[in-house]
Design a protein around this motif. Structure first.
Motif, PDB file in Angstrom:
ATOM      1  N   PHE A   1     -10.125  -9.506 -16.658  1.00  0.00           N
ATOM      2  CA  PHE A   1     -10.596 -10.110 -17.899  1.00  0.00           C
ATOM      3  C   PHE A   1     -10.639 -11.633 -17.796  1.00  0.00           C
ATOM      4  O   PHE A   1     -11.491 -12.278 -18.416  1.00  0.00           O
ATOM      5  N   GLU A   2      -9.745 -12.222 -17.003  1.00  0.00           N
ATOM      6  CA  GLU A   2      -9.806 -13.670 -16.777  1.00  0.00           C
ATOM      7  C   GLU A   2     -11.083 -14.042 -16.017  1.00  0.00           C
ATOM      8  O   GLU A   2     -11.706 -15.069 -16.288  1.00  0.00           O
ATOM      9  N   ILE A   3     -11.466 -13.195 -15.063  1.00  0.00           N
ATOM     10  CA  ILE A   3     -12.719 -13.424 -14.325  1.00  0.00           C
ATOM     11  C   ILE A   3     -13.902 -13.374 -15.286  1.00  0.00           C
ATOM     12  O   ILE A   3     -14.796 -14.230 -15.256  1.00  0.00           O
ATOM     13  N   LEU A   4     -13.923 -12.364 -16.149  1.00  0.00           N
ATOM     14  CA  LEU A   4     -15.011 -12.239 -17.119  1.00  0.00           C
ATOM     15  C   LEU A   4     -15.040 -13.449 -18.050  1.00  0.00           C
ATOM     16  O   LEU A   4     -16.112 -13.996 -18.334  1.00  0.00           O
ATOM     17  N   ALA A   5     -13.864 -13.876 -18.522  1.00  0.00           N
ATOM     18  CA  ALA A   5     -13.805 -15.038 -19.419  1.00  0.00           C
ATOM     19  C   ALA A   5     -14.342 -16.286 -18.730  1.00  0.00           C
ATOM     20  O   ALA A   5     -15.098 -17.067 -19.325  1.00  0.00           O
TER      21      ALA A   5
ATOM     22  N   THR B   1      -8.827 -11.010 -25.201  1.00  0.00           N
ATOM     23  CA  THR B   1      -9.393 -11.749 -26.325  1.00  0.00           C
ATOM     24  C   THR B   1     -10.258 -12.898 -25.838  1.00  0.00           C
ATOM     25  O   THR B   1     -11.363 -13.136 -26.352  1.00  0.00           O
ATOM     26  N   ARG B   2      -9.769 -13.634 -24.843  1.00  0.00           N
ATOM     27  CA  ARG B   2     -10.530 -14.758 -24.301  1.00  0.00           C
ATOM     28  C   ARG B   2     -11.857 -14.271 -23.693  1.00  0.00           C
ATOM     29  O   ARG B   2     -12.906 -14.903 -23.886  1.00  0.00           O
ATOM     30  N   ALA B   3     -11.815 -13.156 -22.985  1.00  0.00           N
ATOM     31  CA  ALA B   3     -13.028 -12.623 -22.368  1.00  0.00           C
ATOM     32  C   ALA B   3     -14.030 -12.176 -23.427  1.00  0.00           C
ATOM     33  O   ALA B   3     -15.232 -12.463 -23.329  1.00  0.00           O
ATOM     34  N   LEU B   4     -13.557 -11.470 -24.448  1.00  0.00           N
ATOM     35  CA  LEU B   4     -14.467 -11.012 -25.500  1.00  0.00           C
ATOM     36  C   LEU B   4     -15.055 -12.198 -26.259  1.00  0.00           C
ATOM     37  O   LEU B   4     -16.255 -12.211 -26.576  1.00  0.00           O
ATOM     38  N   LYS B   5     -14.228 -13.184 -26.553  1.00  0.00           N
ATOM     39  CA  LYS B   5     -14.703 -14.364 -27.288  1.00  0.00           C
ATOM     40  C   LYS B   5     -15.807 -15.077 -26.526  1.00  0.00           C
ATOM     41  O   LYS B   5     -16.828 -15.482 -27.109  1.00  0.00           O
TER      42      LYS B   5
END
Length: 232
Positions: free
Chosen positions: A80-84, A124-128
């Motif tokens: 998810f950090e990669i996606l963000a 949350t960071r990735a979705l945002k």
């Protein structure tokens, strides 16, 4: 970048890291973290050059593998950090509808009924970052709203339990609820998003927030929790 990550080693290349994480390669948390770092440290390239460095076609297999629900939390968090980090790059938006749906499915396929303290911030960071911009929600409005509501409920429900919740966990849950509620409120303030929602969809969000407040107000006055009412 919105990701609170440190600078990667200068010899780490995005191409090499992607190759090390692309199936059937066996991913490691260290390599996944290095890719998140490398992406977050990229200088803002012209949008026409971004695809030559990294693109959704090369990233989707990697993130899908890392974020799978059966993967260890250490891998999922870095996925998810990669996606963000990717979604924060200049030139990524707007995504195609199919890419938005694919990335959004990473959240929808996850267990949204369980609050996991080690991963909610990254998710949350990735979705945002995924849904930012005028077209960020196009075609996934209802799905995103339902995901946010499920995450909020997962964090909120335990605050209504009197016994057995450590103060540190209570504080982290409250921080999570505040962050997610703010994001959901921001989403519902977007004129272009609300215009694409049906009246029942909009009413359901209002009812959701109302239910949270009602449940908090129904607690005994001696209740130890500090639950901040949320409003839309």
């Amino acid at each position: 970048s919105s990701s609170p990550l440190q600078q990667p080693h200068p010899t780490d290349s995005v191409d090499e890291l992607l190759a090390s994480l692309t199936p059937p390669a066996v991913p490691s948390p260290a390599t996944a973290r290095a890719l998140a770092l490398a992406l977050s440290s990229l200088s803002a390239p012209p949008s026409e050059n971004l695809a030559s460095i990294v693109n959704t076609a090369s990233l989707i297999p990697v993130i899908t593998e890392l974020c799978a629900p059966e993967r260890p939390l250490s891998l999922r968090s870095q996925g998810f950090e990669i996606l963000a980090a990717y979604m924060d790059l200049n030139g990524v938006h707007p995504l195609s509808t199919s890419d938005r749906v694919t990335f959004c499915s990473l959240f929808a396929d996850d267990d949204t009924t369980t609050w996991v303290p080690d991963i909610w911030d990254s998710k949350t960071r990735a979705l945002k970052n995924l849904i930012k911009g005028e077209e960020g929600m196009l075609g996934i409005e209802v799905l995103v709203i339902k995901i946010l509501q499920a995450w909020i409920e997962a964090a909120y429900s335990a605050l209504l339990v009197r016994e057995g919740l450590p103060a540190s966990e209570r504080a982290e849950r409250e921080r999570c609820i505040e962050s997610l509620s703010s994001l959901l409120t921001e989403v519902m303030s977007r004129t272009e998003t609300v215009a694409r929602l049906s009246q029942p969809d909009t009413s359901a969000v209002l009812a959701f927030f109302t239910s949270m407040v009602d449940r908090a107000l129904s607690l005994p006055s001696s209740w130890p929790a500090t639950i901040e009412p949320v409003s839309l």
